[in-house]
Motif scaffolding. Structure first.
Motif, PDB file in Angstrom:
ATOM      1  N   HIS A  95      -8.179   3.202 -19.801  1.00 40.11           N
ATOM      2  CA  HIS A  95      -7.795   1.799 -19.724  1.00 40.11           C
ATOM      3  C   HIS A  95      -6.986   1.532 -21.051  1.00 40.11           C
ATOM      4  CE1 HIS A  95      -7.813  -2.489 -18.995  1.00 40.11           C
ATOM      5  NE2 HIS A  95      -8.614  -2.501 -20.371  1.00 40.11           N
ATOM      6  N   ARG A 117      -0.013   1.088  -8.398  1.00 36.39           N
ATOM      7  CA  ARG A 117      -1.376   0.913  -8.436  1.00 36.39           C
ATOM      8  C   ARG A 117      -2.059  -0.198  -7.649  1.00 36.39           C
ATOM      9  NH1 ARG A 117      -3.948  -1.389 -14.053  1.00 36.39           N
ATOM     10  NH2 ARG A 117      -3.293  -3.480 -12.860  1.00 36.39           N
ATOM     11  N   ASP A 118      -1.425  -1.284  -7.664  1.00 35.67           N
ATOM     12  CA  ASP A 118      -1.955  -2.245  -6.861  1.00 35.67           C
ATOM     13  C   ASP A 118      -1.796  -2.046  -5.359  1.00 35.67           C
ATOM     14  OD1 ASP A 118      -2.350  -3.785  -9.107  1.00 35.67           O
ATOM     15  OD2 ASP A 118      -0.469  -5.016  -8.600  1.00 35.67           O
ATOM     16  N   SER A 120      -2.218   1.086  -4.175  1.00 37.90           N
ATOM     17  CA  SER A 120      -3.351   2.015  -3.957  1.00 37.90           C
ATOM     18  C   SER A 120      -4.787   1.397  -3.713  1.00 37.90           C
ATOM     19  CB  SER A 120      -3.348   3.106  -5.032  1.00 37.90           C
ATOM     20  OG  SER A 120      -2.240   3.885  -4.928  1.00 37.90           O
ATOM     21  N   SER A 121      -4.794   0.435  -4.728  1.00 39.93           N
ATOM     22  CA  SER A 121      -6.269  -0.326  -4.634  1.00 39.93           C
ATOM     23  C   SER A 121      -6.436  -1.262  -3.628  1.00 39.93           C
ATOM     24  CB  SER A 121      -6.315  -1.024  -6.059  1.00 39.93           C
ATOM     25  OG  SER A 121      -5.379  -2.271  -5.995  1.00 39.93           O
ATOM     26  N   ASN A 122      -5.341  -1.478  -2.724  1.00 39.98           N
ATOM     27  CA  ASN A 122      -5.486  -2.430  -1.660  1.00 39.98           C
ATOM     28  C   ASN A 122      -5.535  -1.547  -0.317  1.00 39.98           C
ATOM     29  OD1 ASN A 122      -5.075  -4.771  -2.790  1.00 39.98           O
ATOM     30  ND2 ASN A 122      -2.958  -5.001  -2.990  1.00 39.98           N
ATOM     31  N   ARG A 123      -5.872  -0.049  -0.446  1.00 34.18           N
ATOM     32  CA  ARG A 123      -5.958   0.613   0.641  1.00 34.18           C
ATOM     33  C   ARG A 123      -7.429   0.761   0.948  1.00 34.18           C
ATOM     34  NH1 ARG A 123      -2.000   5.227  -1.415  1.00 34.18           N
ATOM     35  NH2 ARG A 123      -0.010   4.269  -1.141  1.00 34.18           N
TER      36      ARG A 123
END
Length: 123
Positions: A95, A117-118, A120-123
């Protein structure tokens, strides 16, 4: 590279593996990682890493986690934070390097990385 630095440098490289344009180099004679030409982190000694950090964030981290983050007189007033490598978790180190990379990388690359990144995290 000194053997006692290799374990810390390997941890730093693992923590930065998802970031783009990372360059392995040296800084002040110790192993370092840069985002292009800008320093992200370097090994200070066998127990400590130096991570670049905006001053306002540095002050917050020094107060919030003094067991992990500290500074010496040499680093007072500089946007660099000392990290006790035996106290920092891999997640926190990742981080911290991501936050540093976002301030050091070219803005277009930082925006693209955040968007990916966003996504990927919404998948």
């Amino acid at each position: 590279m000194a053997d006692d630095f290799s374990a810390i440098f390997e941890r730093l490289k693992r923590a930065a593996r998802d970031l783009s344009d990372i360059v392995e180099t040296t800084s002040y004679g110790t192993p370092a990682l840069k985002a292009g030409k800008k320093l992200l982190t370097r090994v200070k000694d066998a127990e400590t890493a130096v991570v670049m950090c905006p001053l306002d964030e540095k002050e917050m981290l020094l107060q919030a986690a003094p067991d992990i983050y500290f500074e010496t007189d040499h680093y007072k007033g500089w946007p660099a934070l000392l990290v006790r490598m035996n106290a920092v978790s891999d997640d926190e180190l990742r981080h911290r390097l991501q936050r540093t990379w976002l301030t050091q990388a070219p803005k277009a690359k930082a925006r693209a990385w955040l968007a990916e990144r966003d996504k990927s995290s919404n998948r």
